[in-house]
Design a protein around this motif. Structure first.
Motif, PDB file in Angstrom:
ATOM      1  N   TYR A   1       0.862  -1.178   0.000  1.00  0.00           N
ATOM      2  CA  TYR A   1       0.000   0.000   0.000  1.00  0.00           C
ATOM      3  C   TYR A   1       0.903   1.234   0.000  1.00  0.00           C
ATOM      4  CZ  TYR A   1      -3.389  -3.450   1.618  1.00  0.00           C
ATOM      5  OH  TYR A   1      -4.171  -4.569   1.740  1.00  0.00           O
ATOM      6  N   THR A   2       0.503   2.240  -0.743  1.00  0.00           N
ATOM      7  CA  THR A   2       1.274   3.480  -0.797  1.00  0.00           C
ATOM      8  C   THR A   2       0.337   4.666  -0.635  1.00  0.00           C
ATOM      9  OG1 THR A   2       1.103   3.587  -3.219  1.00  0.00           O
ATOM     10  CG2 THR A   2       3.061   2.514  -2.283  1.00  0.00           C
ATOM     11  N   TRP A   3       0.848   5.725  -0.031  1.00  0.00           N
ATOM     12  CA  TRP A   3       0.133   6.999   0.073  1.00  0.00           C
ATOM     13  C   TRP A   3       1.181   8.095   0.207  1.00  0.00           C
ATOM     14  CZ3 TRP A   3      -0.462  10.798   3.972  1.00  0.00           C
ATOM     15  CH2 TRP A   3      -1.462  11.744   3.705  1.00  0.00           C
ATOM     16  N   LYS A   4       1.204   8.962  -0.805  1.00  0.00           N
ATOM     17  CA  LYS A   4       2.192  10.038  -0.873  1.00  0.00           C
ATOM     18  C   LYS A   4       3.599   9.453  -0.716  1.00  0.00           C
ATOM     19  CE  LYS A   4      -0.855  13.858   0.224  1.00  0.00           C
ATOM     20  NZ  LYS A   4      -1.102  15.067   1.027  1.00  0.00           N
ATOM     21  N   ASN A   5       4.335   9.847   0.340  1.00  0.00           N
ATOM     22  CA  ASN A   5       5.712   9.374   0.477  1.00  0.00           C
ATOM     23  C   ASN A   5       5.838   8.181   1.419  1.00  0.00           C
ATOM     24  OD1 ASN A   5       4.980  11.672   2.270  1.00  0.00           O
ATOM     25  ND2 ASN A   5       6.845  11.071   3.363  1.00  0.00           N
ATOM     26  N   PHE A   6       4.721   7.517   1.732  1.00  0.00           N
ATOM     27  CA  PHE A   6       4.753   6.376   2.639  1.00  0.00           C
ATOM     28  C   PHE A   6       4.425   5.086   1.889  1.00  0.00           C
ATOM     29  CE2 PHE A   6       3.997   9.953   5.453  1.00  0.00           C
ATOM     30  CZ  PHE A   6       4.880   9.690   6.500  1.00  0.00           C
ATOM     31  N   SER A   7       5.133   4.041   2.276  1.00  0.00           N
ATOM     32  CA  SER A   7       4.931   2.717   1.696  1.00  0.00           C
ATOM     33  C   SER A   7       4.765   1.708   2.824  1.00  0.00           C
ATOM     34  CB  SER A   7       6.126   2.331   0.818  1.00  0.00           C
ATOM     35  OG  SER A   7       6.007   1.002   0.367  1.00  0.00           O
ATOM     36  N   CYS A   8       3.787   0.828   2.672  1.00  0.00           N
ATOM     37  CA  CYS A   8       3.482  -0.156   3.705  1.00  0.00           C
ATOM     38  C   CYS A   8       3.373  -1.530   3.054  1.00  0.00           C
ATOM     39  CB  CYS A   8       2.179   0.215   4.411  1.00  0.00           C
ATOM     40  SG  CYS A   8       1.570  -1.023   5.551  1.00  0.00           S
ATOM     41  N   THR A   9       4.022  -2.535   3.638  1.00  0.00           N
ATOM     42  CA  THR A   9       4.029  -3.890   3.085  1.00  0.00           C
ATOM     43  C   THR A   9       3.804  -4.895   4.198  1.00  0.00           C
ATOM     44  OG1 THR A   9       5.633  -3.198   1.407  1.00  0.00           O
ATOM     45  CG2 THR A   9       5.323  -5.562   1.713  1.00  0.00           C
ATOM     46  N   GLN A  10       2.920  -5.845   3.956  1.00  0.00           N
ATOM     47  CA  GLN A  10       2.737  -6.936   4.918  1.00  0.00           C
ATOM     48  C   GLN A  10       3.762  -8.022   4.597  1.00  0.00           C
ATOM     49  OE1 GLN A  10      -1.140  -8.765   5.010  1.00  0.00           O
ATOM     50  NE2 GLN A  10      -0.625 -10.101   6.727  1.00  0.00           N
ATOM     51  N   THR A  11       4.701  -8.231   5.509  1.00  0.00           N
ATOM     52  CA  THR A  11       5.782  -9.190   5.272  1.00  0.00           C
ATOM     53  C   THR A  11       5.535 -10.530   5.945  1.00  0.00           C
ATOM     54  OG1 THR A  11       6.997  -8.266   7.152  1.00  0.00           O
ATOM     55  CG2 THR A  11       7.493  -7.378   4.966  1.00  0.00           C
ATOM     56  N   GLY A  12       4.577 -10.612   6.830  1.00  0.00           N
ATOM     57  CA  GLY A  12       4.259 -11.867   7.512  1.00  0.00           C
ATOM     58  C   GLY A  12       2.827 -11.842   7.998  1.00  0.00           C
ATOM     59  N   ARG A  13       2.392 -12.923   8.602  1.00  0.00           N
ATOM     60  CA  ARG A  13       1.011 -12.981   9.076  1.00  0.00           C
ATOM     61  C   ARG A  13       0.721 -11.923  10.128  1.00  0.00           C
ATOM     62  NH1 ARG A  13      -1.569 -18.122   8.227  1.00  0.00           N
ATOM     63  NH2 ARG A  13      -2.667 -17.964  10.206  1.00  0.00           N
TER      64      ARG A  13
END
Length: 669
Positions: free
Chosen positions: A303-315
């Motif tokens: 997921y991205t929003w402006k200058n932030f990035s978020c990733t689910q790497t595990g459960r």
């Protein structure tokens, strides 16, 4: 995004596993040719034998009673529907005891499914018959009589129609005999599996010809897969309708709703005969020919929003990064993460038990609140509040974790998709599921005083056509809140919700997708080969003004079913039909102008237009100034776009009633 696959070292079934079904987000039932009904617990990694049936019990399908809010004894709904090869279907409780056995077909009973509302069930057989039964197993009607076997049949999302296969044809039969039967040739080979999603109302089919295809309810092809080496033996939609998975011989493929592939796995399982999603849409179970029940969960969702990035790497693990400052962190949660939403300076994480609200300025100190249940299908964000969609209903919370409202209008929350629900800063809009021409708009108490859900003001808007998509504007006061909608003709309309003389004004035709800017009243739509930005949607009442304030840009190679993800600073982020992202700078200056006008900075707006010297920008300023009664600014702007009749009218107003203009008592329409 990809699947992380796991299974027990040794198969618990002896022989082929035919069917699987989820009891809740942690328990799975499976049944196979070894006559056993097994229950799997994913938390404890345990497997127990619930029941061993008789030696002539060969299952062909299984479906658990739908988890819906119904009156009566709850234990009456904890039952499993199992079809068998001897033409019978069985109603079995969760302890494995057979409550009722019904002789349904001559030859094998190939499919059995509870209706989505739980009022009945259908069966399809080798004899070519499709029958509808009551919940207690009493025959209601024989819907189809055919001379060829019916390999699969499913209910429509609203329980009003049945989709069934007839060799290489798909047929939709409405239970109301007045409606016309819809039939089309879907594949070159025998159709083995079908699925119909409640959220996007799309159909997916798999065939012996090695193709999987997506259809709408009129039989029009939306997408087709690459040709696989082996027949497609199973297909399944995720509950939210944004993903689907197909199974074949030693193959499991995860795809988006548009048909492009996220990932491909080749487990050594033999043919995958059945795939079932968990109710939260993050896990799936598959019945395999080698005796294994294969489990998989989705990881690396980004997921991205402006200058932030978020990733689910595990459960239970989320990785977040600020691209500008290069600051990153890993967030661990006590339970499995099921939903993520990023936007409006907040990161919202929903686990099985709790919801965590992180501010992007200090993401290590979240606000938390407990969830009503662990089945969340969707999280929507706006500037002031967030909406959590659970199986029990909708709840709107502030970013401090306070419950603001729980709107109710008789809808089934598990069938609400993103196209039919929109959250604004102070409003929530939803398409009525029984009458899709009707839209409910709820006022939300986003102030300091929290009212009960019964106090919420509801505005009902009725359109002349069936509505497919809605979107609320994200800026301005509630009195100016606008609602954009797409109907089934793909025509785009906009309406001011609180206008006492509210009217649907048409903006364009053949629009595939729409999205509002999160900061202004800029509306962006997508056509098959172009992107369109309506800088002043309120100008729809004036056809000439609407044309002057509309920006369009031709785009090639968008593919089939592209979508607009978001609009930031006049740049539209578009997802092509193949899944790749495209950034189109469409209305950077108009959005800057809209921000100046919203802040009442008219001199800055004038200076911007004089610097850029663009006719569309001057047209936007003219329309906005006219609507805000800034007649001096409007006069200059209309003159520069050669709208001399409007200039003369403004001069007439200024010369004839200067005292009203100076006192601010003039109303300009």
């Amino acid at each position: 995004m990809k699947l992380k696959i796991s299974s027990f070292k040794e198969p618990k079934h002896v022989g082929v596993v035919i069917c699987v079904s989820w009891n809740n987000t942690e328990d799975v039932f499976s049944c196979g040719d070894d006559h056993k009904l097994l229950k799997w617990n994913l938390v404890n990694s345990e497997c127990m034998t619930v029941m061993t049936f008789s030696d002539d019990f060969y299952p062909t399908g299984m479906h658990l009673f739908p988890k819906i809010n119904m009156g009566g004894n709850k234990h009456q709904h904890d039952v499993i529907l199992i079809s068998t090869a001897d033409g019978k279907f069985h109603i079995v409780n969760h302890n494995g005891r057979i409550e009722k056995t019904i002789n349904a077909h001559q030859g094998a009973c190939l499919a059995a499914q509870w209706s989505p509302d739980g009022a009945g069930l259908l069966t399809a057989g080798e004899d070519g018959f499709v029958k509808v039964w009551s919940r207690n197993g009493l025959l209601r009607s024989t819907i189809v009589q055919s001379d060829v076997p019916c390999y699969n049949a499913v209910w429509s999302p609203d329980s009003s129609a049945i989709l069934y296969t007839k060799e290489n044809f798909l047929v939709i039969k409405h239970l109301n005999s007045n409606n016309k039967i819809i039939k089309w040739k879907a594949h070159e080979g025998l159709i083995l599996c079908v699925a119909w999603n409640a959220n996007n109302n799309m159909i997916i089919s798999g065939s012996e010809d090695g193709f999987s295809k997506i259809w709408d309810t009129f039989g029009q092809q939306i997408s087709v897969s690459v040709k696989h080496d082996q027949p497609i033996t199973s297909v399944s939609w995720s509950p939210a309708g944004d993903l689907f998975v197909i199974g074949s011989y030693n193959l499991l493929r995860l795809c988006s709703a548009n048909g492009w592939s996220h990932c491909l796995d080749r487990p050594a399982t033999g043919s995958i005969y059945n795939i079932a999603w968990s109710s939260d849409g993050t896990q799936l179970a598959a019945a395999c020919a080698n005796g294994h029940v294969m489990f998989a969960h989705i990881i690396e969702r980004e997921y991205t929003w402006k200058n932030f990035s978020c990733t689910q790497t595990g459960r239970k693990v989320i990785s977040i990064k600020d691209i500008i400052t290069d600051q990153s962190d890993q967030l661990d949660y006590p339970d499995r993460v099921i939903q993520i939403a990023l936007g409006f300076n907040h990161l919202v994480i929903a686990t099985v038990k709790q919801c965590f609200i992180h501010k992007l300025s200090s993401w290590n100190t979240p606000v938390t609140f407990d969830l009503k249940e662990g089945t969340i299908s969707m999280i929507l964000l706006s500037e002031r509040c967030l909406c959590v969609v659970e199986r029990a209903g909708l709840s709107v919370y502030s970013y401090m974790g306070r419950l603001l409202a729980s709107p109710r209008w008789g809808a089934r929350p598990d069938t609400l998709g993103r196209a039919g629900l929109s959250l604004g800063p102070d409003s929530l809009a939803a398409i009525d599921q029984t009458d899709r021409k009707l839209i409910h708009v709820f006022d939300l108490p986003t102030g300091l005083i929290v009212r009960s859900s019964s106090d919420n003001t509801v505005t009902k808007l009725s359109h002349k056509m069936t509505v497919s998509d809605i979107a609320l504007s994200q800026s301005g006061p509630i009195s100016e809140r606008q609602l954009a909608l797409l109907d089934y003709n793909r025509d785009l309309y906009v309406i001011t919700v609180k206008d006492p003389k509210a009217k649907f004004n048409k903006l364009g035709s053949q629009i595939l997708d729409i999205v509002w800017s999160s900061e202004t009243e800029l509306l962006v739509g997508l056509r098959a080969s172009s992107v369109v930005a309506w800088c002043c949607p309120r100008a729809a009442t004036q056809t000439d003004w609407l044309a002057l304030t509309t920006v369009s840009k031709e785009i090639t190679d968008l593919g089939r079913n592209p979508s607009v993800v978001c609009v930031e600073d006049g740049v539209a982020r578009i997802c092509r039909g193949n899944g790749s992202m495209l950034h189109v700078s469409l209305a950077a200056f108009p959005e800057k102008l809209l921000k100046h006008v919203a802040a009442n900075m008219w001199q800055a707006a004038l200076q911007l237009c004089r610097t850029v010297e663009d006719e569309t920008l001057w047209a936007c300023l003219a329309v906005l100034a006219w609507q805000q009664h800034q007649l001096a600014v409007a006069e200059e702007a209309f003159a520069l776009i050669h709208q001399y009749q409007q200039v003369c009218y403004i001069q007439h107003l200024r010369n004839t009633i200067p005292e009203k203009l100076s006192s601010g008592r003039l109303t300009v329409n």
